[in-house]
Design a protein around this motif. Structure first.
Motif, mmCIF file in Angstrom:
data_model
loop_
_atom_site.group_PDB
_atom_site.id
_atom_site.type_symbol
_atom_site.label_atom_id
_atom_site.label_comp_id
_atom_site.label_asym_id
_atom_site.label_seq_id
_atom_site.Cartn_x
_atom_site.Cartn_y
_atom_site.Cartn_z
ATOM 1 N N LYS A 200 0.831 -1.209 0.000
ATOM 2 C CA LYS A 200 0.000 0.000 0.000
ATOM 3 C C LYS A 200 0.866 1.261 0.000
ATOM 4 O O LYS A 200 0.550 2.240 -0.684
ATOM 5 C CB LYS A 200 -0.936 0.000 1.203
ATOM 6 N N ARG A 205 -1.976 -2.169 -5.381
ATOM 7 C CA ARG A 205 -3.263 -2.685 -4.934
ATOM 8 C C ARG A 205 -3.108 -4.071 -4.308
ATOM 9 O O ARG A 205 -2.205 -4.835 -4.671
ATOM 10 C CB ARG A 205 -4.242 -2.767 -6.107
ATOM 11 N N ILE A 227 -11.646 -4.891 4.617
ATOM 12 C CA ILE A 227 -12.159 -4.110 3.482
ATOM 13 C C ILE A 227 -12.388 -2.663 3.908
ATOM 14 O O ILE A 227 -11.989 -1.717 3.215
ATOM 15 C CB ILE A 227 -13.465 -4.732 2.948
ATOM 16 N N GLY A 230 -9.331 -0.510 4.092
ATOM 17 C CA GLY A 230 -8.570 -0.288 2.865
ATOM 18 C C GLY A 230 -7.550 -1.345 2.535
ATOM 19 O O GLY A 230 -6.675 -1.112 1.690
ATOM 20 N N ASP A 233 -8.447 -4.348 -2.144
ATOM 21 C CA ASP A 233 -8.755 -3.509 -3.292
ATOM 22 C C ASP A 233 -9.567 -4.239 -4.340
ATOM 23 O O ASP A 233 -10.372 -3.631 -5.047
ATOM 24 C CB ASP A 233 -7.461 -2.983 -3.922
ATOM 25 N N ILE A 234 -9.333 -5.540 -4.464
ATOM 26 C CA ILE A 234 -10.083 -6.331 -5.436
ATOM 27 C C ILE A 234 -10.171 -7.759 -4.940
ATOM 28 O O ILE A 234 -9.228 -8.273 -4.325
ATOM 29 C CB ILE A 234 -9.430 -6.273 -6.834
ATOM 30 N N LEU A 302 -17.786 -4.760 0.017
ATOM 31 C CA LEU A 302 -17.127 -4.430 -1.250
ATOM 32 C C LEU A 302 -17.924 -3.382 -2.021
ATOM 33 O O LEU A 302 -17.352 -2.443 -2.590
ATOM 34 C CB LEU A 302 -16.966 -5.693 -2.102
ATOM 35 N N HIS A 305 -17.936 0.127 -0.082
ATOM 36 C CA HIS A 305 -16.623 0.790 -0.088
ATOM 37 C C HIS A 305 -16.053 0.911 -1.501
ATOM 38 O O HIS A 305 -14.886 1.277 -1.664
ATOM 39 C CB HIS A 305 -15.648 0.043 0.821
ATOM 40 N N GLU A 306 -16.877 0.594 -2.490
ATOM 41 C CA GLU A 306 -16.535 0.766 -3.912
ATOM 42 C C GLU A 306 -15.254 0.027 -4.292
ATOM 43 O O GLU A 306 -14.374 0.565 -4.961
ATOM 44 C CB GLU A 306 -16.428 2.259 -4.256
ATOM 45 N N LYS A 307 -15.181 -1.221 -3.862
ATOM 46 C CA LYS A 307 -14.064 -2.084 -4.223
ATOM 47 C C LYS A 307 -14.476 -2.998 -5.371
ATOM 48 O O LYS A 307 -15.651 -3.301 -5.561
ATOM 49 C CB LYS A 307 -13.608 -2.917 -3.018
ATOM 50 N N ARG A 308 -13.506 -3.459 -6.116
ATOM 51 C CA ARG A 308 -13.759 -4.263 -7.299
ATOM 52 C C ARG A 308 -13.862 -5.746 -6.919
ATOM 53 O O ARG A 308 -13.226 -6.213 -5.982
ATOM 54 C CB ARG A 308 -12.645 -4.076 -8.314
ATOM 55 N N GLU A 338 -7.923 -6.768 -14.243
ATOM 56 C CA GLU A 338 -7.861 -6.197 -12.899
ATOM 57 C C GLU A 338 -6.514 -6.368 -12.205
ATOM 58 O O GLU A 338 -6.359 -5.939 -11.067
ATOM 59 C CB GLU A 338 -8.947 -6.824 -12.020
#
Length: 413
Positions: A200, A205, A227, A230, A233-234, A302, A305-308, A338
Protein backbone atom coordinates in the motif's frame (compact mmCIF):
# COMPACT_ATOMS: atom_id res chain seq x y z
CA UNK A 1 25.48 -35.35 -33.25
CA UNK A 2 22.34 -33.72 -31.85
CA UNK A 3 21.51 -30.05 -31.41
CA UNK A 4 23.33 -28.33 -28.59
CA UNK A 5 23.60 -24.94 -26.92
CA UNK A 6 25.27 -23.42 -23.85
CA UNK A 7 23.03 -21.97 -21.16
CA UNK A 8 23.69 -20.08 -17.95
CA UNK A 9 21.87 -19.60 -14.67
CA UNK A 10 22.56 -17.44 -11.62
CA UNK A 11 20.99 -17.52 -8.18
CA UNK A 12 20.91 -19.55 -4.99
CA UNK A 13 21.36 -22.75 -6.93
CA UNK A 14 22.35 -25.06 -4.10
CA UNK A 15 20.17 -24.19 -1.10
CA UNK A 16 17.07 -23.71 -3.27
CA UNK A 17 17.59 -26.98 -5.14
CA UNK A 18 17.30 -25.20 -8.48
CA UNK A 19 20.39 -26.80 -10.02
CA UNK A 20 19.16 -30.34 -9.33
CA UNK A 21 15.77 -29.46 -10.82
CA UNK A 22 17.47 -28.09 -13.94
CA UNK A 23 19.47 -31.29 -14.42
CA UNK A 24 16.34 -33.39 -13.80
CA UNK A 25 14.48 -31.38 -16.44
CA UNK A 26 17.23 -32.03 -18.99
CA UNK A 27 17.01 -35.77 -18.38
CA UNK A 28 13.20 -35.77 -18.30
CA UNK A 29 13.13 -34.13 -21.73
CA UNK A 30 15.50 -36.74 -23.15
CA UNK A 31 18.53 -34.45 -23.26
CA UNK A 32 22.09 -34.63 -21.98
CA UNK A 33 24.36 -32.08 -20.35
CA UNK A 34 27.90 -31.13 -19.40
CA UNK A 35 28.50 -28.62 -16.59
CA UNK A 36 31.20 -26.38 -18.07
CA UNK A 37 31.65 -24.03 -15.09
CA UNK A 38 30.14 -23.83 -11.64
CA UNK A 39 30.98 -20.93 -9.31
CA UNK A 40 29.62 -21.36 -5.80
CA UNK A 41 28.94 -18.23 -3.74
CA UNK A 42 31.32 -17.88 -0.79
CA UNK A 43 28.87 -16.37 1.71
CA UNK A 44 25.34 -17.57 2.41
CA UNK A 45 23.80 -14.55 0.65
CA UNK A 46 26.12 -14.76 -2.38
CA UNK A 47 24.57 -16.15 -5.58
CA UNK A 48 26.09 -19.06 -7.46
CA UNK A 49 26.34 -19.36 -11.23
CA UNK A 50 26.67 -22.20 -13.71
CA UNK A 51 27.23 -22.66 -17.43
CA UNK A 52 25.89 -25.88 -18.90
CA UNK A 53 26.11 -27.29 -22.40
CA UNK A 54 22.77 -28.90 -23.20
CA UNK A 55 22.26 -31.40 -26.02
CA UNK A 56 19.12 -32.95 -27.49
CA UNK A 57 18.33 -35.24 -30.44
CA UNK A 58 17.16 -32.45 -32.75
CA UNK A 59 16.47 -28.74 -32.77
CA UNK A 60 12.74 -29.09 -32.11
CA UNK A 61 13.42 -31.15 -28.97
CA UNK A 62 16.11 -28.70 -27.90
CA UNK A 63 13.75 -25.73 -28.25
CA UNK A 64 11.14 -27.41 -26.03
CA UNK A 65 13.82 -28.19 -23.45
CA UNK A 66 15.08 -24.61 -23.49
CA UNK A 67 11.54 -23.35 -22.88
CA UNK A 68 11.25 -25.67 -19.90
CA UNK A 69 14.58 -24.54 -18.50
CA UNK A 70 13.52 -20.91 -18.73
CA UNK A 71 10.86 -21.59 -16.09
CA UNK A 72 13.90 -22.07 -13.80
CA UNK A 73 15.49 -18.79 -14.89
CA UNK A 74 17.94 -20.43 -17.33
CA UNK A 75 18.99 -18.38 -20.39
CA UNK A 76 21.06 -19.13 -23.46
CA UNK A 77 24.59 -17.76 -23.25
CA UNK A 78 24.20 -16.36 -26.77
CA UNK A 79 20.44 -15.73 -27.10
CA UNK A 80 20.41 -14.64 -30.73
CA UNK A 81 17.31 -13.19 -32.40
CA UNK A 82 13.70 -14.17 -31.87
CA UNK A 83 12.01 -16.06 -34.70
CA UNK A 84 8.34 -15.45 -35.50
CA UNK A 85 5.62 -17.33 -37.32
CA UNK A 86 2.12 -16.35 -38.39
CA UNK A 87 -1.02 -17.66 -36.73
CA UNK A 88 -3.12 -19.29 -39.44
CA UNK A 89 -6.32 -19.81 -37.44
CA UNK A 90 -8.18 -17.96 -34.72
CA UNK A 91 -7.46 -19.56 -31.35
CA UNK A 92 -4.49 -21.58 -32.62
CA UNK A 93 -0.82 -20.75 -32.04
CA UNK A 94 1.78 -21.67 -34.70
CA UNK A 95 3.63 -24.98 -34.26
CA UNK A 96 6.68 -24.59 -32.04
CA UNK A 97 5.36 -21.42 -30.38
CA UNK A 98 7.24 -20.11 -27.36
CA UNK A 99 5.30 -21.09 -24.22
CA UNK A 100 5.66 -18.25 -21.73
CA UNK A 101 6.59 -18.13 -18.07
CA UNK A 102 5.36 -15.49 -15.61
CA UNK A 103 8.94 -14.21 -15.18
CA UNK A 104 10.05 -10.82 -16.43
CA UNK A 105 10.86 -11.49 -20.08
CA UNK A 106 12.71 -9.68 -22.85
CA UNK A 107 12.65 -10.46 -26.56
CA UNK A 108 15.24 -9.45 -29.17
CA UNK A 109 13.62 -8.24 -32.40
CA UNK A 110 15.94 -7.00 -35.19
CA UNK A 111 18.73 -6.24 -32.74
CA UNK A 112 16.59 -4.42 -30.15
CA UNK A 113 15.44 -5.86 -26.83
CA UNK A 114 11.81 -5.32 -25.83
CA UNK A 115 10.23 -5.96 -22.43
CA UNK A 116 7.23 -8.28 -22.66
CA UNK A 117 4.03 -6.64 -21.48
CA UNK A 118 1.90 -8.40 -18.85
CA UNK A 119 4.07 -11.54 -18.38
CA UNK A 120 1.83 -14.56 -17.81
CA UNK A 121 2.25 -18.32 -17.74
CA UNK A 122 1.26 -20.64 -20.59
CA UNK A 123 0.63 -18.02 -23.28
CA UNK A 124 2.19 -17.09 -26.60
CA UNK A 125 4.19 -13.96 -27.43
CA UNK A 126 2.70 -11.69 -30.07
CA UNK A 127 4.83 -9.07 -31.81
CA UNK A 128 2.85 -6.03 -32.85
CA UNK A 129 2.91 -2.26 -33.00
CA UNK A 130 1.65 0.62 -30.91
CA UNK A 131 -0.56 3.34 -32.37
CA UNK A 132 2.54 5.37 -33.25
CA UNK A 133 4.23 2.44 -35.02
CA UNK A 134 6.63 1.36 -32.26
CA UNK A 135 7.26 -2.37 -31.79
CA UNK A 136 5.68 -4.04 -28.77
CA UNK A 137 5.72 -7.61 -27.48
CA UNK A 138 2.99 -8.94 -25.20
CA UNK A 139 1.58 -12.22 -23.99
CA UNK A 140 -1.53 -13.55 -25.68
CA UNK A 141 -3.70 -16.39 -24.33
CA UNK A 142 -4.40 -19.12 -26.86
CA UNK A 143 -8.11 -18.29 -26.84
CA UNK A 144 -7.38 -14.69 -27.89
CA UNK A 145 -5.13 -15.52 -30.86
CA UNK A 146 -6.43 -14.22 -34.19
CA UNK A 147 -5.31 -15.30 -37.63
CA UNK A 148 -2.46 -13.17 -38.96
CA UNK A 149 -0.84 -12.48 -35.57
CA UNK A 150 2.95 -12.55 -35.59
CA UNK A 151 3.88 -15.08 -32.88
CA UNK A 152 7.33 -15.92 -31.47
CA UNK A 153 8.38 -19.54 -32.12
CA UNK A 154 11.30 -21.32 -30.46
CA UNK A 155 13.41 -20.05 -27.58
CA UNK A 156 15.96 -17.96 -29.47
CA UNK A 157 16.20 -14.26 -28.66
CA UNK A 158 14.46 -14.58 -25.30
CA UNK A 159 15.77 -13.85 -21.82
CA UNK A 160 13.99 -14.20 -18.47
CA UNK A 161 14.81 -12.75 -15.05
CA UNK A 162 14.00 -14.43 -11.75
CA UNK A 163 13.02 -11.94 -9.02
CA UNK A 164 15.44 -11.90 -6.12
CA UNK A 165 14.05 -13.04 -2.74
CA UNK A 166 12.59 -10.04 -0.98
CA UNK A 167 9.77 -8.95 1.26
CA UNK A 168 7.81 -10.71 3.94
CA UNK A 169 6.37 -13.30 1.61
CA UNK A 170 9.83 -14.84 1.26
CA UNK A 171 10.71 -14.74 4.94
CA UNK A 172 8.60 -17.67 6.02
CA UNK A 173 9.37 -20.19 3.33
CA UNK A 174 8.21 -21.48 -0.02
CA UNK A 175 4.83 -23.01 -0.68
CA UNK A 176 6.59 -26.36 -1.09
CA UNK A 177 8.28 -26.31 2.32
CA UNK A 178 8.54 -29.80 3.77
CA UNK A 179 6.62 -28.74 6.88
CA UNK A 180 4.97 -25.34 6.24
CA UNK A 181 2.70 -25.77 9.28
CA UNK A 182 5.69 -25.81 11.66
CA UNK A 183 5.91 -22.03 11.79
CA UNK A 184 5.17 -19.53 14.59
CA UNK A 185 1.87 -18.27 13.21
CA UNK A 186 1.85 -14.95 15.08
CA UNK A 187 5.17 -14.08 13.44
CA UNK A 188 3.99 -15.29 10.03
CA UNK A 189 0.80 -13.19 10.24
CA UNK A 190 2.84 -10.14 11.24
CA UNK A 191 5.12 -10.66 8.23
CA UNK A 192 2.11 -10.87 5.91
CA UNK A 193 0.68 -7.69 7.46
CA UNK A 194 4.02 -5.94 6.92
CA UNK A 195 4.03 -7.02 3.27
CA UNK A 196 0.52 -5.66 2.81
CA UNK A 197 1.42 -2.34 4.42
CA UNK A 198 4.50 -2.05 2.21
CA UNK A 199 2.48 -2.74 -0.94
CA UNK A 200 0.00 0.00 0.00
CA UNK A 201 2.86 2.38 0.80
CA UNK A 202 4.25 1.68 -2.68
CA UNK A 203 0.93 2.68 -4.22
CA UNK A 204 0.06 -0.89 -5.21
CA UNK A 205 -3.26 -2.69 -4.93
CA UNK A 206 -4.04 -5.69 -2.73
CA UNK A 207 -5.68 -8.63 -4.49
CA UNK A 208 -7.60 -11.28 -2.54
CA UNK A 209 -8.68 -14.67 -3.84
CA UNK A 210 -11.21 -16.34 -1.53
CA UNK A 211 -13.32 -19.46 -1.29
CA UNK A 212 -16.53 -20.13 0.67
CA UNK A 213 -14.47 -21.47 3.57
CA UNK A 214 -13.93 -17.84 4.57
CA UNK A 215 -17.67 -17.65 5.32
CA UNK A 216 -18.07 -21.19 6.69
CA UNK A 217 -15.31 -20.64 9.28
CA UNK A 218 -16.89 -17.42 10.54
CA UNK A 219 -14.09 -15.23 9.19
CA UNK A 220 -16.34 -12.91 7.16
CA UNK A 221 -16.42 -10.17 9.87
CA UNK A 222 -12.62 -10.06 9.89
CA UNK A 223 -12.50 -9.70 6.11
CA UNK A 224 -15.22 -7.04 6.25
CA UNK A 225 -13.07 -5.06 8.71
CA UNK A 226 -10.07 -5.38 6.41
CA UNK A 227 -12.16 -4.11 3.48
CA UNK A 228 -13.36 -1.13 5.53
CA UNK A 229 -9.77 -0.23 6.47
CA UNK A 230 -8.57 -0.29 2.87
CA UNK A 231 -6.67 -3.60 2.89
CA UNK A 232 -8.77 -5.18 0.12
CA UNK A 233 -8.75 -3.51 -3.29
CA UNK A 234 -10.08 -6.33 -5.44
CA UNK A 235 -11.54 -9.77 -4.79
CA UNK A 236 -11.50 -12.80 -7.10
CA UNK A 237 -13.94 -15.54 -6.14
CA UNK A 238 -16.53 -17.97 -7.42
CA UNK A 239 -20.28 -18.07 -7.12
CA UNK A 240 -20.05 -20.02 -3.84
CA UNK A 241 -18.28 -17.38 -1.73
CA UNK A 242 -20.69 -14.61 -2.73
CA UNK A 243 -23.75 -16.86 -2.41
CA UNK A 244 -22.92 -18.15 1.06
CA UNK A 245 -21.87 -14.69 2.22
CA UNK A 246 -25.25 -13.30 1.13
CA UNK A 247 -26.99 -16.33 2.66
CA UNK A 248 -25.30 -15.42 5.95
CA UNK A 249 -26.50 -11.83 5.60
CA UNK A 250 -30.10 -12.83 4.92
CA UNK A 251 -30.46 -15.90 7.14
CA UNK A 252 -27.50 -15.94 9.54
CA UNK A 253 -26.48 -19.30 8.10
CA UNK A 254 -23.88 -20.60 5.68
CA UNK A 255 -24.52 -23.86 3.83
CA UNK A 256 -27.44 -24.39 6.18
CA UNK A 257 -25.33 -24.03 9.36
CA UNK A 258 -26.17 -21.31 11.87
CA UNK A 259 -22.96 -19.26 12.14
CA UNK A 260 -23.68 -18.04 15.68
CA UNK A 261 -24.49 -21.49 17.10
CA UNK A 262 -22.49 -23.75 14.74
CA UNK A 263 -25.31 -26.23 14.18
CA UNK A 264 -27.70 -27.00 11.35
CA UNK A 265 -30.99 -25.17 11.09
CA UNK A 266 -34.33 -26.53 9.95
CA UNK A 267 -34.69 -26.34 6.15
CA UNK A 268 -31.22 -24.75 6.09
CA UNK A 269 -30.30 -26.61 2.92
CA UNK A 270 -32.57 -24.33 0.91
CA UNK A 271 -31.30 -21.01 2.29
CA UNK A 272 -28.56 -20.56 -0.29
CA UNK A 273 -31.04 -21.10 -3.15
CA UNK A 274 -33.43 -18.58 -1.62
CA UNK A 275 -30.53 -16.13 -1.23
CA UNK A 276 -29.66 -16.58 -4.90
CA UNK A 277 -33.25 -16.01 -5.94
CA UNK A 278 -33.49 -12.84 -3.84
CA UNK A 279 -30.43 -11.26 -5.47
CA UNK A 280 -31.50 -12.34 -8.95
CA UNK A 281 -34.80 -10.57 -8.31
CA UNK A 282 -32.90 -7.34 -7.52
CA UNK A 283 -30.82 -7.77 -10.68
CA UNK A 284 -27.32 -7.59 -9.20
CA UNK A 285 -25.44 -7.66 -5.91
CA UNK A 286 -24.99 -3.88 -6.00
CA UNK A 287 -28.73 -3.39 -6.58
CA UNK A 288 -29.54 -5.73 -3.67
CA UNK A 289 -27.28 -3.60 -1.45
CA UNK A 290 -28.79 -0.35 -2.74
CA UNK A 291 -32.32 -1.73 -2.16
CA UNK A 292 -31.47 -2.55 1.45
CA UNK A 293 -31.95 -6.26 0.82
CA UNK A 294 -28.33 -7.22 1.60
CA UNK A 295 -27.19 -5.25 4.64
CA UNK A 296 -24.01 -6.97 5.82
CA UNK A 297 -21.20 -9.28 4.83
CA UNK A 298 -18.27 -9.34 2.44
CA UNK A 299 -20.14 -8.46 -0.75
CA UNK A 300 -22.01 -5.65 1.04
CA UNK A 301 -18.68 -4.23 2.22
CA UNK A 302 -17.13 -4.43 -1.25
CA UNK A 303 -20.08 -2.58 -2.77
CA UNK A 304 -20.38 0.10 -0.08
CA UNK A 305 -16.62 0.79 -0.09
CA UNK A 306 -16.54 0.77 -3.91
CA UNK A 307 -14.06 -2.08 -4.22
CA UNK A 308 -13.76 -4.26 -7.30
CA UNK A 309 -14.68 -7.94 -7.52
CA UNK A 310 -14.69 -10.61 -10.23
CA UNK A 311 -16.85 -13.71 -9.76
CA UNK A 312 -16.28 -16.60 -12.17
CA UNK A 313 -18.61 -19.59 -12.19
CA UNK A 314 -18.28 -23.35 -12.63
CA UNK A 315 -20.44 -26.22 -13.83
CA UNK A 316 -21.57 -27.03 -10.27
CA UNK A 317 -23.02 -23.58 -9.50
CA UNK A 318 -26.60 -23.06 -8.44
CA UNK A 319 -28.24 -19.92 -9.76
CA UNK A 320 -25.78 -18.42 -10.31
CA UNK A 321 -25.73 -14.84 -9.01
CA UNK A 322 -26.31 -12.32 -11.83
CA UNK A 323 -22.78 -10.88 -11.39
CA UNK A 324 -21.08 -14.23 -12.07
CA UNK A 325 -19.23 -14.79 -15.35
CA UNK A 326 -20.64 -18.04 -16.69
CA UNK A 327 -18.31 -17.95 -19.72
CA UNK A 328 -14.93 -18.84 -18.19
CA UNK A 329 -12.97 -17.20 -21.01
CA UNK A 330 -14.78 -13.93 -20.35
CA UNK A 331 -14.08 -14.48 -16.65
CA UNK A 332 -10.36 -14.91 -17.36
CA UNK A 333 -10.35 -11.70 -19.39
CA UNK A 334 -12.07 -9.86 -16.54
CA UNK A 335 -9.44 -11.14 -14.11
CA UNK A 336 -6.58 -10.11 -16.39
CA UNK A 337 -8.07 -6.62 -16.68
CA UNK A 338 -7.86 -6.20 -12.90
CA UNK A 339 -4.29 -7.31 -12.12
CA UNK A 340 -2.50 -4.13 -13.18
CA UNK A 341 -0.79 -2.39 -10.26
CA UNK A 342 -1.35 -5.38 -7.95
CA UNK A 343 1.52 -5.46 -5.46
CA UNK A 344 0.46 -8.28 -3.13
CA UNK A 345 -1.94 -11.21 -3.38
CA UNK A 346 -3.60 -13.24 -0.63
CA UNK A 347 -5.32 -16.55 -1.41
CA UNK A 348 -7.73 -17.99 1.14
CA UNK A 349 -9.17 -21.52 1.09
CA UNK A 350 -9.64 -22.00 -2.64
CA UNK A 351 -7.40 -24.26 -4.70
CA UNK A 352 -8.75 -23.79 -8.22
CA UNK A 353 -9.16 -20.01 -8.03
CA UNK A 354 -5.70 -19.73 -6.45
CA UNK A 355 -4.05 -21.70 -9.26
CA UNK A 356 -5.94 -19.69 -11.89
CA UNK A 357 -4.83 -16.40 -10.35
CA UNK A 358 -1.23 -17.52 -9.87
CA UNK A 359 -1.12 -18.40 -13.56
CA UNK A 360 -1.97 -14.86 -14.67
CA UNK A 361 0.10 -12.94 -12.11
CA UNK A 362 3.67 -11.91 -12.97
CA UNK A 363 6.36 -13.48 -10.79
CA UNK A 364 7.20 -10.08 -9.30
CA UNK A 365 3.95 -10.09 -7.29
CA UNK A 366 4.38 -11.82 -3.90
CA UNK A 367 1.50 -14.12 -3.09
CA UNK A 368 0.45 -15.93 0.06
CA UNK A 369 -1.75 -19.03 -0.02
CA UNK A 370 -3.57 -19.99 3.20
CA UNK A 371 -5.43 -23.28 3.56
CA UNK A 372 -5.98 -26.01 6.14
CA UNK A 373 -5.07 -28.56 3.46
CA UNK A 374 -1.31 -28.81 2.74
CA UNK A 375 -2.08 -30.03 -0.78
CA UNK A 376 -3.59 -26.67 -1.67
CA UNK A 377 -0.57 -24.59 -0.67
CA UNK A 378 1.88 -26.94 -2.40
CA UNK A 379 -0.25 -26.83 -5.56
CA UNK A 380 0.94 -23.26 -6.15
CA UNK A 381 4.54 -24.46 -6.30
CA UNK A 382 3.60 -27.42 -8.49
CA UNK A 383 2.23 -25.01 -11.10
CA UNK A 384 5.58 -23.24 -11.28
CA UNK A 385 4.43 -20.13 -9.43
CA UNK A 386 7.76 -19.54 -7.75
CA UNK A 387 6.55 -16.36 -6.07
CA UNK A 388 4.07 -18.42 -4.01
CA UNK A 389 4.36 -18.91 -0.28
CA UNK A 390 2.15 -21.20 1.75
CA UNK A 391 0.66 -21.20 5.23
CA UNK A 392 -1.14 -24.33 6.39
CA UNK A 393 -3.69 -23.24 8.99
CA UNK A 394 -7.37 -22.60 9.57
CA UNK A 395 -8.34 -19.63 7.41
CA UNK A 396 -10.76 -18.34 10.06
CA UNK A 397 -8.07 -18.10 12.72
CA UNK A 398 -5.59 -16.61 10.25
CA UNK A 399 -7.97 -13.82 9.19
CA UNK A 400 -8.83 -13.01 12.80
CA UNK A 401 -5.13 -12.61 13.60
CA UNK A 402 -4.53 -10.58 10.45
CA UNK A 403 -7.37 -8.22 11.34
CA UNK A 404 -5.88 -7.80 14.83
CA UNK A 405 -2.58 -6.77 13.18
CA UNK A 406 -4.05 -4.35 10.65
CA UNK A 407 -7.37 -3.00 11.92
CA UNK A 408 -7.30 -0.45 14.77
CA UNK A 409 -9.47 -1.50 17.73
CA UNK A 410 -10.50 -4.75 16.04
CA UNK A 411 -12.13 -7.20 18.42
CA UNK A 412 -12.90 -10.86 17.81
CA UNK A 413 -16.59 -11.46 17.28
Amino acid sequence: MGARVTVQVTGHLMDSGILSRILDDIRDYGGDYVIDTFDVGHEAHDPSSARITVESDDDASLQRLLMRLQTRGVNQLVPGEAVTGTAELDGVLPDGFYSTTNLQTRVCIEGTWYDVENPEMDCGLVVGSTSDGATRVRTVPMSDVTAGMRIVVGASGIQVSVPSPRGSADSFGRADDSAPWEKPQAVVVRQVADGMRQAKADGKRLLWVAGPGVVHTGAAPALVSLIACGFVDILFAGNALATHDIEASLYGASLGVDLSMAHGVEHGHEHHVRALNTVRKSGSIAAAVADGVVTSGIMHALVTHEKRFVLVGSVRDDGPLPDVYTDVLEGQRAMRAEIRDVGYCLMMATQLNSVATANILPATVPLVCVDINPTTVTKIADRGSNQGRGIVTDVGLFLEQLALELVPDYRRT
